[in-house]
Scaffold this motif. Structure first.
Motif, PDB file in Angstrom:
ATOM      1  N   GLY A  26      -8.318  10.691  11.278  1.00  0.00           N
ATOM      2  CA  GLY A  26      -9.242  11.349  12.195  1.00  0.00           C
ATOM      3  C   GLY A  26      -9.504  12.804  11.846  1.00  0.00           C
ATOM      4  O   GLY A  26     -10.228  13.493  12.558  1.00  0.00           O
ATOM      5  N   GLY A  27      -8.913  13.287  10.769  1.00  0.00           N
ATOM      6  CA  GLY A  27      -9.143  14.668  10.342  1.00  0.00           C
ATOM      7  C   GLY A  27      -8.682  14.814   8.907  1.00  0.00           C
ATOM      8  O   GLY A  27      -8.198  13.860   8.306  1.00  0.00           O
ATOM      9  N   GLY A  28      -8.882  16.001   8.355  1.00  0.00           N
ATOM     10  CA  GLY A  28      -8.402  16.266   7.003  1.00  0.00           C
ATOM     11  C   GLY A  28      -9.328  15.719   5.942  1.00  0.00           C
ATOM     12  O   GLY A  28     -10.456  15.322   6.232  1.00  0.00           O
ATOM     13  N   LEU A  36      -7.099  10.193  16.925  1.00  0.00           N
ATOM     14  CA  LEU A  36      -7.881  11.106  17.777  1.00  0.00           C
ATOM     15  C   LEU A  36      -7.796  10.669  19.240  1.00  0.00           C
ATOM     16  O   LEU A  36      -7.757  11.513  20.143  1.00  0.00           O
ATOM     17  CB  LEU A  36      -9.343  11.158  17.323  1.00  0.00           C
ATOM     18  CG  LEU A  36      -9.603  11.879  15.998  1.00  0.00           C
ATOM     19  CD1 LEU A  36     -11.092  11.888  15.686  1.00  0.00           C
ATOM     20  CD2 LEU A  36      -9.069  13.304  16.050  1.00  0.00           C
ATOM     21  N   GLU A  37      -7.773   9.363  19.475  1.00  0.00           N
ATOM     22  CA  GLU A  37      -7.610   8.882  20.849  1.00  0.00           C
ATOM     23  C   GLU A  37      -6.245   9.318  21.392  1.00  0.00           C
ATOM     24  O   GLU A  37      -6.135   9.752  22.550  1.00  0.00           O
ATOM     25  CB  GLU A  37      -7.733   7.350  20.882  1.00  0.00           C
ATOM     26  CG  GLU A  37      -7.622   6.742  22.277  1.00  0.00           C
ATOM     27  CD  GLU A  37      -8.762   7.168  23.198  1.00  0.00           C
ATOM     28  OE1 GLU A  37      -9.848   7.523  22.693  1.00  0.00           O
ATOM     29  OE2 GLU A  37      -8.537   7.166  24.431  1.00  0.00           O
ATOM     30  N   ASP A  38      -5.234   9.227  20.553  1.00  0.00           N
ATOM     31  CA  ASP A  38      -3.885   9.608  20.980  1.00  0.00           C
ATOM     32  C   ASP A  38      -3.832  11.090  21.352  1.00  0.00           C
ATOM     33  O   ASP A  38      -2.999  11.501  22.153  1.00  0.00           O
ATOM     34  CB  ASP A  38      -2.866   9.292  19.877  1.00  0.00           C
ATOM     35  CG  ASP A  38      -2.803   7.799  19.576  1.00  0.00           C
ATOM     36  OD1 ASP A  38      -3.233   6.993  20.437  1.00  0.00           O
ATOM     37  OD2 ASP A  38      -2.354   7.435  18.473  1.00  0.00           O
ATOM     38  N   ALA A  39      -4.747  11.873  20.772  1.00  0.00           N
ATOM     39  CA  ALA A  39      -4.798  13.310  21.083  1.00  0.00           C
ATOM     40  C   ALA A  39      -5.763  13.604  22.239  1.00  0.00           C
ATOM     41  O   ALA A  39      -6.061  14.773  22.502  1.00  0.00           O
ATOM     42  CB  ALA A  39      -5.214  14.086  19.830  1.00  0.00           C
ATOM     43  N   GLY A  40      -6.268  12.567  22.910  1.00  0.00           N
ATOM     44  CA  GLY A  40      -7.151  12.788  24.059  1.00  0.00           C
ATOM     45  C   GLY A  40      -8.545  12.221  23.888  1.00  0.00           C
ATOM     46  O   GLY A  40      -9.306  12.140  24.837  1.00  0.00           O
ATOM     47  N   GLY A  41      -8.904  11.850  22.658  1.00  0.00           N
ATOM     48  CA  GLY A  41     -10.186  11.191  22.419  1.00  0.00           C
ATOM     49  C   GLY A  41     -11.364  12.022  22.905  1.00  0.00           C
ATOM     50  O   GLY A  41     -11.367  13.248  22.803  1.00  0.00           O
ATOM     51  N   ARG A  71     -14.050  17.704  15.380  1.00  0.00           N
ATOM     52  CA  ARG A  71     -13.588  16.754  14.354  1.00  0.00           C
ATOM     53  C   ARG A  71     -14.771  15.903  13.861  1.00  0.00           C
ATOM     54  O   ARG A  71     -14.882  15.617  12.674  1.00  0.00           O
ATOM     55  CB  ARG A  71     -12.518  15.812  14.925  1.00  0.00           C
ATOM     56  CG  ARG A  71     -11.215  16.421  15.377  1.00  0.00           C
ATOM     57  CD  ARG A  71     -10.367  16.908  14.199  1.00  0.00           C
ATOM     58  NE  ARG A  71     -10.716  18.287  13.875  1.00  0.00           N
ATOM     59  CZ  ARG A  71     -10.343  19.355  14.587  1.00  0.00           C
ATOM     60  NH1 ARG A  71      -9.580  19.215  15.650  1.00  0.00           N
ATOM     61  NH2 ARG A  71     -10.712  20.569  14.234  1.00  0.00           N
ATOM     62  N   PHE A  72     -15.643  15.530  14.780  1.00  0.00           N
ATOM     63  CA  PHE A  72     -16.785  14.687  14.399  1.00  0.00           C
ATOM     64  C   PHE A  72     -17.709  15.433  13.427  1.00  0.00           C
ATOM     65  O   PHE A  72     -18.201  14.852  12.450  1.00  0.00           O
ATOM     66  CB  PHE A  72     -17.559  14.250  15.645  1.00  0.00           C
ATOM     67  CG  PHE A  72     -18.732  13.360  15.341  1.00  0.00           C
ATOM     68  CD1 PHE A  72     -18.536  12.064  14.892  1.00  0.00           C
ATOM     69  CD2 PHE A  72     -20.036  13.815  15.501  1.00  0.00           C
ATOM     70  CE1 PHE A  72     -19.625  11.230  14.602  1.00  0.00           C
ATOM     71  CE2 PHE A  72     -21.128  12.995  15.214  1.00  0.00           C
ATOM     72  CZ  PHE A  72     -20.915  11.694  14.760  1.00  0.00           C
ATOM     73  N   ALA A  73     -17.920  16.711  13.665  1.00  0.00           N
ATOM     74  CA  ALA A  73     -18.789  17.486  12.766  1.00  0.00           C
ATOM     75  C   ALA A  73     -18.161  17.594  11.375  1.00  0.00           C
ATOM     76  O   ALA A  73     -18.866  17.548  10.361  1.00  0.00           O
ATOM     77  CB  ALA A  73     -19.050  18.866  13.360  1.00  0.00           C
ATOM     78  N   GLY A 132     -24.583  17.560  18.580  1.00  0.00           N
ATOM     79  CA  GLY A 132     -25.240  18.826  18.220  1.00  0.00           C
ATOM     80  C   GLY A 132     -24.568  19.491  17.026  1.00  0.00           C
ATOM     81  O   GLY A 132     -25.248  19.995  16.119  1.00  0.00           O
ATOM     82  N   LEU A 133     -23.243  19.511  17.004  1.00  0.00           N
ATOM     83  CA  LEU A 133     -22.513  20.115  15.880  1.00  0.00           C
ATOM     84  C   LEU A 133     -22.759  19.311  14.605  1.00  0.00           C
ATOM     85  O   LEU A 133     -22.884  19.873  13.510  1.00  0.00           O
ATOM     86  CB  LEU A 133     -21.017  20.178  16.196  1.00  0.00           C
ATOM     87  CG  LEU A 133     -20.625  21.109  17.359  1.00  0.00           C
ATOM     88  CD1 LEU A 133     -19.157  20.918  17.732  1.00  0.00           C
ATOM     89  CD2 LEU A 133     -20.908  22.575  17.013  1.00  0.00           C
ATOM     90  N   ALA A 134     -22.844  17.983  14.736  1.00  0.00           N
ATOM     91  CA  ALA A 134     -23.077  17.135  13.562  1.00  0.00           C
ATOM     92  C   ALA A 134     -24.494  17.327  13.024  1.00  0.00           C
ATOM     93  O   ALA A 134     -24.711  17.278  11.805  1.00  0.00           O
ATOM     94  CB  ALA A 134     -22.829  15.670  13.905  1.00  0.00           C
TER      95      ALA A 134
END
Ligand code: PNW
Length: 441
Positions: free
Chosen positions: A92-94, A131-136, A145-147, A205-207
């Protein structure tokens, strides 16, 4: 079929088919893919009607060449697919998982070699589980993270994808995923799910900014719309209809097109500047349409201010959804009326129906209901164009019978029949009908 031929469509009109990653790919553990919320949800007993999962689905991950050949045979000019975030970023990142991007690069290059425009959706509901585990989507950071994920995809494919779609149906993901828990991640928050709307919009919007930095291709979002048919004639019924319309049809589109949130709906956590990020100019509005919704006032003890009522007097699909082609025309003209010059050109990014299609003794699959459905909905699009709405494309949901979320393998939406035991593909009679329509143009 005895209906008159469809009237002509504008030159350059985009004829396509749609799918999404978790519904067709399978390859759940292939090449470093990580789990998404849909893997978790589908593997939780009791969530999916037939107990199935998308572990294999249509095995498109291994059969994509065959599926591109089916599209070539269909003659479509575009293919809308989605990119699995947990294939590209298993955590979900990196940094990106190169093998995940390799798969989409092969697909995109195959499509281009066949003369089909790749239309890529970045999020069709399969959030990486970490990412869901971190609050989604309840957590603001997921937007950022999505951007970053959008940037990784555009860095690899920005020169070849012909249309970007940031999110698929953020309303359905909020309402069924987080409001009523029918979809992953299975949260039952009712109106406390509104932060999921705001954070998805912020992510969009960020994406948009991330995509524009890497790619000159147009950018869209695909929203689900359902025109409201008021049922009952009390003031309370009419108020309920307006409340449902604001929720389903305006909650996302009003802020996207610069109007801010509809009055009475203000998600918590909106910060200064967010609405400007969300209202980044769109090149195309993706419209997914299946059916209108009947609404009346709710009973006193209901947790909701409205009640959904089945619409009588229409044919119904295997999903029990009413078939109302005029609803698509009214939806398109209604968008034009409401948003005027702020409305970008529209592409119908999903339109289709489920029927209990099965091969006959000769192995052929006849689906005259689907042909009638598509014919009717294309006439509706044509009427909207005549009424002055700029509609530039239409994508059938779906190319293949596939894994229909909480309905598992029980709902078949494809132009192509799939035997889920063997993976065998059989074009239905609607495939031949759509091919004839598309190739005549
Ligand atoms: C859309 N509803 O989902 C999705 O974008 C597709 O992935 C899906 O296969 C297709 O429509 C058919 O269902 C929806 O309850 C799911 O109103 C539910 C609803 C609408 C759209």
């Amino acid at each position: 079929m005895t209906t008159a031929p469809l009237p002509p469509f504008p030159a350059g009109f985009r004829w396509g088919v749609s799918t999404s990653a978790y519904q067709i790919e399978g390859g759940a553990d292939a090449d470093g893919r990580g789990p998404s919320i849909w893997d978790t949800f589908a593997h939780t007993p009791g969530r999916i009607v037939d107990g199935s999962t998308g572990d294999v689905a249509c095995d498109h991950y291994h059969r994509h060449a065959e599926d591109v050949a089916l599209m070539a045979g269909l003659g479509v000019s575009a293919y809308r697919f989605s990119i699995s975030w947990p294939r590209v970023q298993p955590g979900g990142g990196g940094p990106a998982n190169p093998a995940g991007l390799d798969f989409y690069e092969r697909l995109v290059d195959d499509l281009l070699a066949t003369g089909i425009d790749p239309v890529a959706t970045l999020f069709h509901w399969d959030l990486p589980q970490p990412l869901e585990d971190a609050g989604g989507w309840l957590h603001r950071d997921t937007a950022g993270r999505f951007a970053e994920y959008a940037d990784l995809v555009a860095a690899r494919l920005g020169d070849r994808v012909k249309l970007w779609i940031t999110l698929n149906e953020p309303f359905i993901h909020m309402s069924l995923g987080h409001g009523t828990g029918v979809h992953a991640p299975g949260r039952f928050l009712l109106f406390d799910a509104f932060p999921v709307a705001h954070h998805q919009l912020l992510a969009h919007g960020l994406a948009v900014a991330a995509l524009r930095a890497r790619s000159s291709s147009p950018v869209a979002i695909a929203n689900n719309y359902s025109p409201v048919v008021p049922r009952g004639d009390t003031d309370a019924d009419r108020a309920a209809g307006l409340a449902y319309d604001a929720l389903h049809n305006r909650l996302f589109t009003d802020p996207l097109l610069g109007l801010g949130y509809p009055p009475g709906i203000a998600p918590a956590g909106v910060r200064d500047g967010d609405l400007d990020v969300i209202a980044a100019p769109l090149d195309v509005l993706g419209v997914n349409y299946y059916n209108p919704t009947g609404i009346r006032a709710a009973e006193e003890d209901s947790p909701l201010p409205f009640e959904l009522v089945p619409l009588e007097g229409h044919p119904r699909t295997a999903f029990d959804w009413p078939v109302v082609p005029d609803g698509l025309r009214d939806l398109l003209t209604g968008l034009k009326e409401r948003y005027g010059d702020a409305l970008p050109p529209i592409q119908v990014t999903e339109s289709g129906c489920a029927y209990d299609d099965a091969p006959d003794a000769e192995g052929r699959v006849h689906d005259p209901e689907r042909i009638a459905y598509l014919d009717g909905h294309l006439r509706a699009v044509r009427e909207a164009i005549d009424a002055g709405v700029d509609v530039t494309g239409y994508f059938v949901w779906s190319l293949l019978d596939n894994w229909e979320w909480a309905e598992g393998f029980t709902k078949r939406f494809g132009l192509v029949h799939v035997d889920f035991a063997t993976g065998a593909r059989t074009p239905k009679s609607s495939y031949a009908w759509y091919r004839d329509l598309v190739t005549r143009r």
